[in-house]
Design an enzyme around this catalytic site. Sequence first.
Site, PDB file in Angstrom:
ATOM      1  N   ARG A 129       1.004  -1.217   0.019  1.00 45.93           N
ATOM      2  CA  ARG A 129      -0.113   0.096  -0.174  1.00 45.93           C
ATOM      3  C   ARG A 129       0.733   1.315   0.038  1.00 45.93           C
ATOM      4  O   ARG A 129       0.573   2.334  -0.526  1.00 45.93           O
ATOM      5  CB  ARG A 129      -0.839   0.002   1.242  1.00 45.93           C
ATOM      6  CG  ARG A 129      -1.850   1.257   1.402  1.00 45.93           C
ATOM      7  CD  ARG A 129      -2.752   1.320   0.512  1.00 45.93           C
ATOM      8  NE  ARG A 129      -3.844   0.018   0.335  1.00 45.93           N
ATOM      9  CZ  ARG A 129      -4.760  -0.108  -0.747  1.00 45.93           C
ATOM     10  NH1 ARG A 129      -5.112   0.866  -1.262  1.00 45.93           N
ATOM     11  NH2 ARG A 129      -5.304  -1.238  -0.668  1.00 45.93           N
ATOM     12  N   HIS A 369      -5.213  -3.994   4.624  1.00 44.00           N
ATOM     13  CA  HIS A 369      -5.104  -2.969   3.695  1.00 44.00           C
ATOM     14  C   HIS A 369      -3.785  -2.408   3.483  1.00 44.00           C
ATOM     15  O   HIS A 369      -3.482  -2.245   2.061  1.00 44.00           O
ATOM     16  CB  HIS A 369      -6.069  -1.571   4.090  1.00 44.00           C
ATOM     17  CG  HIS A 369      -5.984  -0.508   3.163  1.00 44.00           C
ATOM     18  ND1 HIS A 369      -5.504   0.847   3.357  1.00 44.00           N
ATOM     19  CD2 HIS A 369      -6.949  -0.621   2.055  1.00 44.00           C
ATOM     20  CE1 HIS A 369      -5.827   1.594   2.301  1.00 44.00           C
ATOM     21  NE2 HIS A 369      -6.757   0.848   1.534  1.00 44.00           N
ATOM     22  N   CYS A 370      -2.896  -2.347   4.450  1.00 42.56           N
ATOM     23  CA  CYS A 370      -1.430  -1.909   4.346  1.00 42.56           C
ATOM     24  C   CYS A 370      -0.541  -2.933   3.437  1.00 42.56           C
ATOM     25  O   CYS A 370       0.352  -2.535   3.027  1.00 42.56           O
ATOM     26  CB  CYS A 370      -0.726  -2.143   5.727  1.00 42.56           C
ATOM     27  SG  CYS A 370      -1.574  -0.588   6.886  1.00 42.56           S
ATOM     28  N   SER A 371      -0.931  -4.055   3.248  1.00 42.75           N
ATOM     29  CA  SER A 371      -0.129  -4.994   2.633  1.00 42.75           C
ATOM     30  C   SER A 371      -0.832  -5.502   1.155  1.00 42.75           C
ATOM     31  O   SER A 371      -0.170  -6.167   0.555  1.00 42.75           O
ATOM     32  CB  SER A 371      -0.247  -6.346   3.229  1.00 42.75           C
ATOM     33  OG  SER A 371      -1.617  -6.723   3.552  1.00 42.75           O
TER      34      SER A 371
END
Length: 379
Positions: A129, A369-371
């Site tokens: 992300r 979401h970050c990944s």
Amino acid sequence: MHPSRRTVLHSAGAGAAGLALGTLAPLAAHAGQSTQDGQVTAAARRMTVPLDDVPHVRTWMAWPSSRSIWGPDLAGVQQDIALIAKTVARYEPVLMCAADESAAATARTRCGSAVTVISTIPVDDLWMRDTGAVFRRDGAGAVDAIGLNFNGWGNKQTHRKDAKVARLLAARESLPFTTAAFTGEGGAVETDGDGTLMATESSLVNKNRNAGLSRAQVEAKVLAAYGADKMIWTPGLKGQDITDDHIDVTSRFIRPGVVMVQVPPADRTDIWAEDAREQLAILSAATDAKGRRLQVLTMSGPDTLRSDNPDFVDSYLNFHLVNGAVITSQFGDRAKDAGAKQALAAAFPGRTVVQLDVDRLMGGGGGIHCSTVQQPTAQ
């Protein structure tokens, strides 16, 4: 969230940041839609980052393989990234980038044949992300990509490879690529796809990313990059985690005019709980680029966790939207897990809500979401 997120103790030292390789124009050079008299409208030509819920071509991910970053936690984090990839692949294609062919072979074994793994876009870490391209559309069938000059969250972690990922993604897809006129990360900026952004000041108006720039200057550069008109700022928290408090852990756009905020239990008084309450108050009083008073939905965070890791991120809102589904976390708090699933199902009617145990990843200070990062279709 618990008192700290992805502390710099996980870092492996600063690496060389990628340099900006151009300035960003808010309007694309190619033709857009025409009015009846044949004039191209600015709205049609403008490249805009869409809301996450648009149809996707694929999801991009990155395989973790650095023991200098993850130490003894590496195997568990790989387990969670593989679970996320296999789950997303049930709904849309997944393209996983690995540091080298050895790491790619491990990723293929863990992820299975449903996930495509490549080693031609090498990575340092898994946070796609933040390192990957941000994709834009213009309403007339064109897609391009921008890079946010990733610098390891303010030179907190090695990023020699990660600084190049955005450009390499765009090149692989044969998309026009431009670097933004500011330094940041995709997880730092939430967009409604309809002219409005939100972000924490701590993550962008920060000398470790944008030294010498005022908030107004940073805002203008971010709006230009995203093709948006209005920024809603919350103060955030500097220096308490590696990201300097990305907003996508606490507050997310659901659709234009609607946001959701995860609120902590009433007895939580730590800095992260107060930050969440501050975001809720600011967003509840805010209007968007179209003049709409934001409708603010709330979700309750978990009361209990399986983990006692002080870096643990207990965010249901760090979900990833895919074609037909919402991929989110569960923490073993039956009542709160069920409430989160119900809230997301109501927020995204017609999508299946899938909850995963990715505690090893969340213990590293980030989430689903970050990944991941989505590549939208042209229309």
